[in-house]
Design a protein around this motif. Structure first.
Motif, mmCIF file in Angstrom:
data_model
loop_
_atom_site.group_PDB
_atom_site.id
_atom_site.type_symbol
_atom_site.label_atom_id
_atom_site.label_comp_id
_atom_site.label_asym_id
_atom_site.label_seq_id
_atom_site.Cartn_x
_atom_site.Cartn_y
_atom_site.Cartn_z
ATOM 1 N N GLN A 4 0.824 -1.217 0.000
ATOM 2 C CA GLN A 4 0.000 0.000 0.000
ATOM 3 C C GLN A 4 0.857 1.266 0.000
ATOM 4 N N LYS A 5 2.033 1.147 -0.540
ATOM 5 C CA LYS A 5 2.905 2.308 -0.731
ATOM 6 C C LYS A 5 2.743 2.759 -2.176
ATOM 7 N N TYR A 6 1.632 3.435 -2.416
ATOM 8 C CA TYR A 6 1.203 3.682 -3.788
ATOM 9 C C TYR A 6 2.076 4.693 -4.526
ATOM 10 N N LYS A 7 2.663 5.621 -3.798
ATOM 11 C CA LYS A 7 3.540 6.595 -4.440
ATOM 12 C C LYS A 7 4.778 5.898 -5.013
ATOM 13 N N GLN A 8 5.392 4.986 -4.231
ATOM 14 C CA GLN A 8 6.553 4.237 -4.710
ATOM 15 C C GLN A 8 6.162 3.273 -5.826
ATOM 16 N N ALA A 9 4.997 2.655 -5.670
ATOM 17 C CA ALA A 9 4.521 1.744 -6.704
ATOM 18 C C ALA A 9 4.344 2.484 -8.024
ATOM 19 N N SER A 10 3.725 3.663 -7.953
ATOM 20 C CA SER A 10 3.515 4.466 -9.163
ATOM 21 C C SER A 10 4.843 4.854 -9.806
ATOM 22 N N HIS A 11 5.823 5.150 -8.952
ATOM 23 C CA HIS A 11 7.146 5.534 -9.451
ATOM 24 C C HIS A 11 7.746 4.419 -10.306
ATOM 25 N N TYR A 12 7.689 3.189 -9.824
ATOM 26 C CA TYR A 12 8.318 2.085 -10.566
ATOM 27 C C TYR A 12 7.485 1.651 -11.772
ATOM 28 N N TYR A 13 6.176 1.780 -11.680
ATOM 29 C CA TYR A 13 5.362 1.512 -12.867
ATOM 30 C C TYR A 13 5.664 2.543 -13.959
ATOM 31 N N SER A 14 5.881 3.794 -13.534
ATOM 32 C CA SER A 14 6.230 4.852 -14.495
ATOM 33 C C SER A 14 7.591 4.571 -15.136
ATOM 34 N N LEU A 15 8.549 4.116 -14.321
ATOM 35 C CA LEU A 15 9.872 3.769 -14.857
ATOM 36 C C LEU A 15 9.778 2.604 -15.846
ATOM 37 N N ALA A 16 8.892 1.667 -15.567
ATOM 38 C CA ALA A 16 8.701 0.536 -16.484
ATOM 39 C C ALA A 16 8.189 1.024 -17.831
ATOM 40 N N PHE A 17 7.246 1.967 -17.786
ATOM 41 C CA PHE A 17 6.725 2.543 -19.033
ATOM 42 C C PHE A 17 7.837 3.263 -19.794
ATOM 43 N N ASP A 18 8.667 4.019 -19.062
ATOM 44 C CA ASP A 18 9.778 4.737 -19.696
ATOM 45 C C ASP A 18 10.786 3.758 -20.308
ATOM 46 N N ALA A 19 11.014 2.630 -19.627
ATOM 47 C CA ALA A 19 11.952 1.633 -20.158
ATOM 48 C C ALA A 19 11.454 1.083 -21.487
ATOM 49 N N LEU A 20 10.159 0.801 -21.561
ATOM 50 C CA LEU A 20 9.585 0.311 -22.817
ATOM 51 C C LEU A 20 9.697 1.366 -23.911
ATOM 52 N N LYS A 21 9.483 2.626 -23.523
ATOM 53 C CA LYS A 21 9.588 3.717 -24.492
ATOM 54 C C LYS A 21 11.031 3.866 -24.980
ATOM 55 N N ASN A 22 11.982 3.762 -24.069
ATOM 56 C CA ASN A 22 13.392 3.850 -24.452
ATOM 57 C C ASN A 22 13.803 2.703 -25.370
ATOM 58 N N MET A 23 13.267 1.523 -25.124
ATOM 59 C CA MET A 23 13.533 0.388 -26.004
ATOM 60 C C MET A 23 13.099 0.706 -27.421
ATOM 61 N N HIS A 24 11.937 1.304 -27.525
ATOM 62 C CA HIS A 24 11.406 1.647 -28.846
ATOM 63 C C HIS A 24 12.271 2.711 -29.518
ATOM 64 N N GLN A 25 12.718 3.704 -28.745
ATOM 65 C CA GLN A 25 13.490 4.805 -29.311
ATOM 66 C C GLN A 25 14.851 4.372 -29.843
ATOM 67 N N VAL A 26 15.449 3.379 -29.227
ATOM 68 C CA VAL A 26 16.764 2.908 -29.703
ATOM 69 C C VAL A 26 16.623 1.787 -30.740
ATOM 70 N N GLY A 27 15.404 1.534 -31.169
ATOM 71 C CA GLY A 27 15.217 0.560 -32.239
ATOM 72 C C GLY A 27 15.011 -0.852 -31.774
ATOM 73 N N VAL A 28 14.797 -1.046 -30.461
ATOM 74 C CA VAL A 28 14.553 -2.395 -29.955
ATOM 75 C C VAL A 28 13.115 -2.774 -30.251
ATOM 76 N N THR A 29 12.961 -3.871 -30.966
ATOM 77 C CA THR A 29 11.620 -4.367 -31.253
ATOM 78 C C THR A 29 11.477 -5.730 -30.594
ATOM 79 N N TYR A 30 10.832 -5.773 -29.471
ATOM 80 C CA TYR A 30 10.757 -6.997 -28.700
ATOM 81 C C TYR A 30 9.349 -7.119 -28.121
ATOM 82 N N VAL A 31 8.682 -8.207 -28.445
ATOM 83 C CA VAL A 31 7.323 -8.384 -27.942
ATOM 84 C C VAL A 31 7.181 -9.732 -27.286
#
Length: 422
Positions: free
Chosen positions: A395-422
Motif C-alpha cells: 500500500q505504498k502507492y507513491k513508490q509503486a507508481s514511481h516504478y510503474y512509471s519507470l517501467a513505461f519509460d523503459a519500454l519507451k526507451n527500447m522503442h526509441q533505440v530501435g529495440v523491437t521486442y514483444v
C-alpha cells in the motif's frame, strides 16, 4: 609512411623517450628532425636506430606480407584452430618486423586470441599500441583494425560500441577489394551484434546477406550460425513456426557434423520457443539437454541457458532445483567481472527461491543501478514492474507508481533505440 614516421612509431610502441633512443647515436633535435621528416639520417645512424629499436626499417613487400595474415584469418574463419595455430606461430617467429608487419601482427594476434580462446586478455594493450599512430591505419589495415576493435567490444559485452566499429569496417568494403568470405564474416558479426541489441530488422537484413554468402561458399557451420540468429529474431516477434523451421535447418547441419555444441545452441533456442508458448516443462527439458551438450564449453557459452533454466524453475515453483542450479554456478560467475549482470540476476533469484519474496533493498541499491548505468532497458522493463507490484501490495502507492512509471519509460526507451521486442 616515411622513415621518420616508422622510427617514431616504434619508439612510442617500445615506450622510449627521444632522449633514450638518441643516446650515443645522435642529438635529440636531430632525432626530432628525422621523426618529422625534415631530414634523412645517414645509413649508419639508421642502422644504429634500428638496432636499438630491434626492428627492421627497410620496406618489404606489403601485399605478400598481408596475404600471410589473411591466410591466418581464413583458418580462423573456417574454425580450423590447428591450422591457425601453425600459421600464427610461423608469423610470430619472425625476429625482425617492419612497421606494417608490426601493426598487422598485433591486429591479427588480437583476432587470433579472440577467435580461438573466446577471451580478451592482452587484446586491449595490443590494439592500443597500434591505435595511437593514426596515420598508419589506412587501407586494408583499417578494415582489420576496425574488425578487431568490434570483436573486442563484442567480447566485452559492449554491443553498442561493437556495432559502431563493425559498421565503420563495412564502409571499408566499398573502397578496397576483399574476398567474399571476409565480407560474409563481417556481415555476420553485424547481424550477431544487432541481435544482441534487439534490433531485429537490422539483424534479419545482415544475417540474411551473410547466409547467402556462406551458402555460396558451402560453409555449412557458418550457415547454421546464421539460421540460429534468424530463429532468435523470428521468436521475438512470435513467429514461432519460422523460428522452429530455421532451427530444424540448423539441426540438419549439427547432425551432419555431429556437433554437440551446435546441438546445445539449437536446444537452447527450442527451449526459448517453449518458454514463449508457456510450455514450462518442455522448456526445462530442452534447456537441460542444452547444458548437457555444452558441457565442455566455456561458462560464457552456456550462462544464458543456465539463466533461462533458473527462470523456468521460478515459474514452476521449483525453488530447490533453482537454488541448487544457482549454487552450482554462482561462484564461477562471480570470478569474471563481465558476468556482473548475471551475478545480479542470480542473487535476485537466490533470495526469491530462499525466502519466497524479493529483496527490495538489493534491487534498488545494486541490481537496478547496474542495469540503469548500462541502459539495459530489456532487463529494467522486467524488474521495474516487480518493484511496482511489491510496493502496491504494501500500500505504498507513491513508490509503486514511481516504478510503474519507470517501467513505461523503459519500454519507451527500447522503442526509441530501435529495440523491437514483444
Amino acid at each position: 609512411m616515411h622513415l621518420g614516421e616508422k622510427i617514431r612509431y616504434f619508439r612510442k610502441v617500445k615506450n622510449l623517450s627521444q632522449q633514450e633512443l638518441a643516446a650515443g647515436i645522435c642529438s635529440i633535435p636531430y632525432l626530432s628532425k628525422i621523426e618529422n621528416g625534415v631530414t634523412e639520417p645517414s645509413d649508419e645512424i639508421q642502422q644504429h636506430l634500428a638496432a636499438r629499436l630491434e626492428v627492421r626499417l627497410e620496406s618489404i613487400n606489403e601485399n605478400e606480407m598481408i596475404q600471410k595474415y589473411i591466410d591466418l584469418f581464413y583458418s580462423l574463419y573456417q574454425r580450423d584452430h590447428k591450422s591457425a595455430e601453425e600459421k600464427f606461430n610461423a608469423l610470430a617467429a619472425s625476429p625482425l618486423q617492419s612497421v606494417d608487419d608490426d601493426i598487422l601482427h598485433k591486429i591479427f594476434k588480437s583476432i587470433y586470441i579472440m577467435m580461438t580462446k573466446l577471451e580478451t586478455q592482452g587484446v586491449h594493450e595490443l590494439l592500443d599500441e597500434v591505435s595511437h599512430i593514426g596515420n598508419v591505419m589506412k587501407g586494408e589495415k583499417a578494415f582489420y583494425y576496425l574488425l578487431a576493435k568490434g570483436q573486442l567490444s563484442y567480447f566485452s559485452n559492449d554491443y553498442d560500441e561493437a556495432f559502431h566499429y563493425f559498421l565503420k569496417a563495412e564502409k571499408q568494403l566499398v573502397n578496397h577489394s576483399f574476398q567474399e568470405w571476409e565480407k560474409g564474416y563481417l556481415l555476420y558479426m553485424i547481424g550477431l551484434t544487432a541481435n544482441q541489441l534487439y534490433r531485429n530488422i537490422v539483424a534479419l537484413e545482415y544475417t540474411a546477406r551473410a547466409l547467402e554468402i556462406f551458402e555460396k561458399n558451402y560453409f555449412f557451420k557458418r550457415c547454421a550460425d546464421c539460421r540460429v540468429i534468424l530463429a532468435i529474431v523470428h521468436l521475438r516477434v512470435k513467429n514461432f513456426d519460422e523460428s522452429a523451421n530455421q532451427l530444424l535447418l540448423a539441426e540438419t547441419i549439427a547432425n551432419t557434423f555431429n556437433d554437440d555444441v551446435l546441438h546445445g545452441v539449437i536446444n537452447h533456442n527450442l527451449g526459448s520457443i517453449a518458454t514463449h508458448k508457456g510450455e514450462a516443462d518442455q522448456a526445462i527439458e530442452l534447456y537441460s539437454k542444452s547444458l548437457e551438450a555444452k558441457e565442455k564449453v566455456t561458462l560464457s557459452a552456456k550462462i544464458m541457458t543456465i539463466f533461462a533454466l533458473v527462470k523456468e524453475y521460478e515459474k514452476t515453483n521449483q525453488s530447490a532445483k533453482g537454488l541448487e542450479l544457482i549454487d552450482t554456478w554462482l561462484k564461477q560467475v562471480q570470478t569474471d567481472p563481465l558476468n556482473r549482470g548475471f551475478e545480479l540476476h542470480f542473487l535476485y533469484f537466490k533470495h526469491l527461491f530462499k525466502y519466497g519474496e524479493i529483496n527490495a533493498d538489493f534491487m534498488i541499491n545494486e541490481l537496478l543501478p547496474y542495469f540503469e548505468q548500462r541502459n539495459e532497458w530489456i532487463h529494467l522493463a522486467d524488474y521495474y514492474p516487480i518493484l511496482g507490484k511489491y510496493f502496491e501490495k504494501q500500500q505504498k502507492y507513491k513508490q509503486a507508481s514511481h516504478y510503474y512509471s519507470l517501467a513505461f519509460d523503459a519500454l519507451k526507451n527500447m522503442h526509441q533505440v530501435g529495440v523491437t521486442y514483444v
